[in-house]
Every structure is written in C-alpha cells, then in structure tokens.
Design an enzyme around this catalytic site. Structure first.
Site, PDB file in Angstrom:
ATOM      1  N   GLY A 197     -20.167   6.709   2.909  1.00 15.03           N
ATOM      2  CA  GLY A 197     -19.123   6.880   1.887  1.00 15.03           C
ATOM      3  C   GLY A 197     -19.726   6.798   0.501  1.00 15.03           C
ATOM      4  N   GLY A 211     -17.685   7.478  -2.425  1.00 16.37           N
ATOM      5  CA  GLY A 211     -16.590   7.495  -3.401  1.00 16.37           C
ATOM      6  C   GLY A 211     -16.854   6.388  -4.402  1.00 16.37           C
ATOM      7  N   ASN A 212     -15.795   5.934  -5.029  1.00 17.15           N
ATOM      8  CA  ASN A 212     -15.943   4.918  -6.065  1.00 17.15           C
ATOM      9  C   ASN A 212     -16.604   3.641  -5.539  1.00 17.15           C
ATOM     10  OD1 ASN A 212     -15.387   3.950  -8.694  1.00 17.15           O
ATOM     11  ND2 ASN A 212     -13.749   2.723  -7.810  1.00 17.15           N
ATOM     12  N   LYS A 271       0.856  -1.192   0.000  1.00 15.89           N
ATOM     13  CA  LYS A 271       0.000   0.000   0.000  1.00 15.89           C
ATOM     14  C   LYS A 271       0.881   1.226   0.000  1.00 15.89           C
ATOM     15  CE  LYS A 271      -4.468   0.801   0.251  1.00 15.89           C
ATOM     16  NZ  LYS A 271      -5.546  -0.131  -0.105  1.00 15.89           N
ATOM     17  N   GLY A 276     -18.496   3.127  -2.654  1.00 18.05           N
ATOM     18  CA  GLY A 276     -19.868   3.332  -2.194  1.00 18.05           C
ATOM     19  C   GLY A 276     -20.836   3.530  -3.349  1.00 18.05           C
TER      20      GLY A 276
HETATM   21  N1  GLU Z   1      -7.197   0.098  -3.491  1.00 20.67           N
HETATM   22  C1  GLU Z   1      -7.949  -1.093  -3.715  1.00 20.67           C
HETATM   23  C2  GLU Z   1      -8.028  -1.934  -2.458  1.00 20.67           C
HETATM   24  O1  GLU Z   1      -7.887  -1.457  -1.346  1.00 20.67           O
HETATM   25  C3  GLU Z   1      -7.474  -1.851  -4.935  1.00 20.67           C
HETATM   26  C4  GLU Z   1      -6.050  -2.268  -4.903  1.00 20.67           C
HETATM   27  C5  GLU Z   1      -5.526  -2.798  -6.219  1.00 20.67           C
HETATM   28  O2  GLU Z   1      -6.286  -2.892  -7.163  1.00 20.67           O
HETATM   29  O3  GLU Z   1      -4.341  -3.104  -6.271  1.00 20.67           O
HETATM   30  O4  GLU Z   1      -8.314  -3.090  -2.515  1.00 20.67           O
END
Ligand code: GLU
Length: 428
Positions: free
Chosen positions: A219, A221-222, A107, A224
């Site tokens: 939420g 965003g994308n 992350k 929700g």
């Molecule tokens: N940010 C998204 C998650 O928390 C997707 C992560 C990704 O596609 O690598 O799962």
C-alpha cells in the site's frame, strides 16, 4: 488464493467476543458493544458532467459514542459494503479508546471509484453525502475525516456544504482539512508517522536497532507513503512496495535490492496511491507480482492497504526472517491468523493501536479549530509522538506483565475504557 471469503464485521465481532469473554463483561455491555448503535444507508443522486444522473449507495455507521463524539473517516471504494463500514466503525471506537482521546467510533463509505469521476462530480458527491446526513453529522455528534481514496479537498467540500446549509462556521465538524483552511499541520503525515513511532518503540523495547532492519510494505496511499518516509528517515530500508495499479486493475510489487527511494516512488504515484509501472521500470525497479511483498526476506511486514490481506492461506508465504507484523491498515489480518502469529512468535503491532496516529491528529485538529488557534507542525508532531508512545507503553506493558498476546492487550485496554464509560453513564 483461499476461497474462504472473510467478512470484516464478523472478524471485528470475533475479536471483540474473545476479549469480552476474558474480561467477563456483563451481558448488556457485551450486546451493546458488539454492534453499532446507529446506521444510515442512503443513496446520493449525482448529476454527471454528461447530463445523466448516477445514483451512489452510501453508508454512515456510528458504533459507539459513550466516550465522546463519534469519529471516523469516509471511504470511497468500488467494493465498499455495509459490513466493512460496520467493522471499521467498531475499530474506530477501540482506536480512540486505546490512545485515550475523548471520542467514539464511526465510519462512512460510498460505493464508487473516484478514478472514474471528474473533480466536479466528486464535489457533487461530497456535497450530496452531507446533505443526506445533515442533522446527524456535527462537531459534537459525529465527525468525519479522510480515509481510503478521500482527501482534504473532499473534506473541505463536505464542510462547505454543512456550513452553507447551517448558515454558520463549524470548523470542528470534519477533520483532515487542508492546512490554512482549518486543517492541522502534520495531519497528512500523522497516520504513517504514528505507525513508525510505535514501531520504533517496539524495536527499542525488543533490543532491535531500527537501522539494521528491512521492511516490505503493502500500500502506498497516504499511510504507506508517510510510514515509509519516516521509517527510512530513521535508517530502516524498505526493500519493496506493493500497490494497486489503476490502469491494469491489478497490483504490482516494486523492488530495489538496495532499498526503494521513497520520495522518488511518491513522485510517480497518482493522488490515490497508484504507482506508474513504466516510470518505475525506467527508474530501475524490479516489477514483481502484487503478492510478492509478502514473501520477501525482511524483518518487518507493513500491510498498509486494505482489510483481509493476510489470511491462513497466504500466511505460509511469510518469510522465516520476518520478526514484526506492523498492521498499518485497518483489519489487514484475519482472526484465524492470530494463532499462527502466536505460534511463529511474531511481534505484533495491532492495527487500531498501530494506525491511531491519524485520528489522534484529527483530535488535535478539532482542538485547534475550537480555539481558532493553530500550533506549529513541531508542536503537533511532539504531541502525537507523546500520545502514541504512551498508548504503546500501556499495551506493551500489559502484554509483557500478563504474558498476553498484543492484540488482546490492546483490546483489553480499549474495551475496558469504553465499558466503564457505558456503565457509568447507566447504559448497561
Ligand atoms: N480514517 C482514519 C482512520 O481509519 C482517520 C479517522 C479520523 O481521523 O477520524 O483511523
């Protein structure tokens, strides 16, 4: 509000320790998996439009890559911390493992509020992030994606910087790219749709008709928005949506007794998920305080915002009518709520199973990029549904057959998969 402050990394470790103990994991594996393998803390100097230079703090944390290249989004958030990114990277490892895709967990984050940055400044920030980490990112080592307040445009700038520096095309270096520029059809919807694929499986298995259910969402965003679109398409009613308002710097709950109109709400939100209060009022929405979403008489609660939203301090506000807690966000519930969820007999869809649709589709995006051959939206969504349904069945069957709490069942499957690979590789 409670005055206990929750550290997501401690929460992620507490969840891991609990199941590691049940699984009797050996000391080496346990020590390796309860912390990240690699961390990068760095600064990104950005030339601002007014000629000054602003220095942003940023992170990339690789929790574990035993099962494949590390995968996980990059968030832009003013309150980002190293510990939040550590926790999120751990959850990515379990997320990829529970749906059984050949990826590890990572992350990233930048402490910033993109609302306050022009597009040109955001572009320089994205390019700076990649320049600082060049050599560490790559299609076979660590693959970023969008997350909170980042989108396809940010990903494309990052890809362009990576390809410019390396002098070749590596479309699988990053996912969540715009369609037509290496992105996969269905990726934008994937996390939210995936939430509803597993939710409808749960309801079906429990003999609950989705059409007869109501939900309250936090939420927009994308995740929700697309969860709400799919849930209402299947006949469910969203009673209200709570979301952050950038202008007033606080949250509001937007409620309609007959159910919110999801496309209508989507048409009055900004690109970071903030709904325009005045426009909502004129469309007939009741505007309630931000935490009102929690106490509504609905069947399903869908936290789809940030971590640490449901704590023991607010848990009693949850209406007795609620039967399902559908964790669309990462880490929305603190570990000290787990006994309360079990006491109440709530049906739980644990976060890293519930929201695994995004990374699953990211995996499909990488596969398509590697082949340089792109599937139809229908094909992508069919594969997504198949993968999510299979992962749900594995967790649900284990929970039922062993009388196990759903979160523990998901962790058991995920940790076992990662631990086995770690052992077979000879790491511990
Ligand atoms: N940010 C998204 C998650 O928390 C997707 C992560 C990704 O596609 O690598 O799962």
């Amino acid at each position: 509000m409670s005055n206990i402050s929750y550290n997501p990394y401690e929460s992620a470790q507490a969840q891991f320790d609990r199941v590691a103990e049940q699984l009797n994991l050996n000391q080496g594996v346990r020590e390796l998996l309860r912390q990240p393998m690699k961390e990068f803390h760095f600064t990104i100097p950005v030339k601002m439009d007014d000629g000054t230079t602003k220095v942003f703090k940023a992170f990339r944390v690789r929790h574990n890559d035993a099962r494949g290249p590390a995968k996980g989004g990059i968030r832009f958030h003013p309150h980002e911390t190293a510990d939040t990114v550590r926790a999120l990277s751990m959850w990515m490892t379990w997320k990829c493992a529970v749906v059984d895709i050949p990826l590890g967990g990572a992350k990233g984050g930048v402490i910033c509020d993109p609302h306050n940055l022009s597009l040109a400044e955001q572009e320089r920030l994205c390019r700076g992030y990649v320049r600082q980490l060049y050599g560490q990112l790559g299609p076979f080592s660590d693959v970023p994606a969008p997350d909170v307040m980042t989108n396809g445009q940010h990903m494309l700038w990052m890809l362009d910087e990576y390809e410019t520096v390396s002098g070749a095309r590596y479309p699988g270096m990053i996912t969540g790219k715009p369609v037509g520029m290496g992105g996969s059809l269905g990726r934008t919807e994937a996390t939210g749709y995936g939430v509803v694929y597993v939710l409808s499986e749960l309801l079906k298995n429990e003999g609950i008709d989705i059409k007869a259910t109501t939900a309250s969402l936090q939420g927009f965003g994308n995740v929700g928005e697309y969860a709400a679109r799919m849930y209402t398409e299947l006949g469910g009613k969203i009673l209200c949506v709570s979301c952050w308002n950038q202008k007033d710097k606080k949250s509001y709950t937007f409620k309609k007794e007959d159910g919110v109109n999801v496309p209508e709400l989507a048409s009055i939100k900004d690109s970071f998920g903030s709904i325009d209060v005045e426009k909502a009022r004129s469309l007939g929405y009741d505007i309630l305080p931000g935490d009102a979403w929690l106490s509504q008489d609905v069947d399903i609660l869908i936290p789809a915002a940030l971590e640490n939203q449901i704590t023991p301090a607010v848990f009693p506000q949850i209406s007795k009518s609620v039967r399902v807690l559908c964790e669309a966000a990462n880490g929305p519930t603190t570990p000290d709520c787990d006994p309360l969820i079990q006491e109440r007999g709530l049906l739980l869809l644990p976060d890293f199973l519930c929201n695994a649709g995004g990374v699953t589709c990211s995996y499909f995006e990488q596969v398509q990029c590697n082949m340089n051959y792109f599937w139809s939206r229908e094909e992508v969504l069919d594969k997504l549904k198949y993968t999510m349904t299979k992962a749900f069945a594995g967790v649900y069957d284990l929970a039922k057959s062993q009388n196990m709490y759903m979160r523990d069942a998901a962790y058991t499957i995920a940790i076992n998969r990662v631990a086995n690979t770690v052992k077979l590789r000879g790491w511990a």
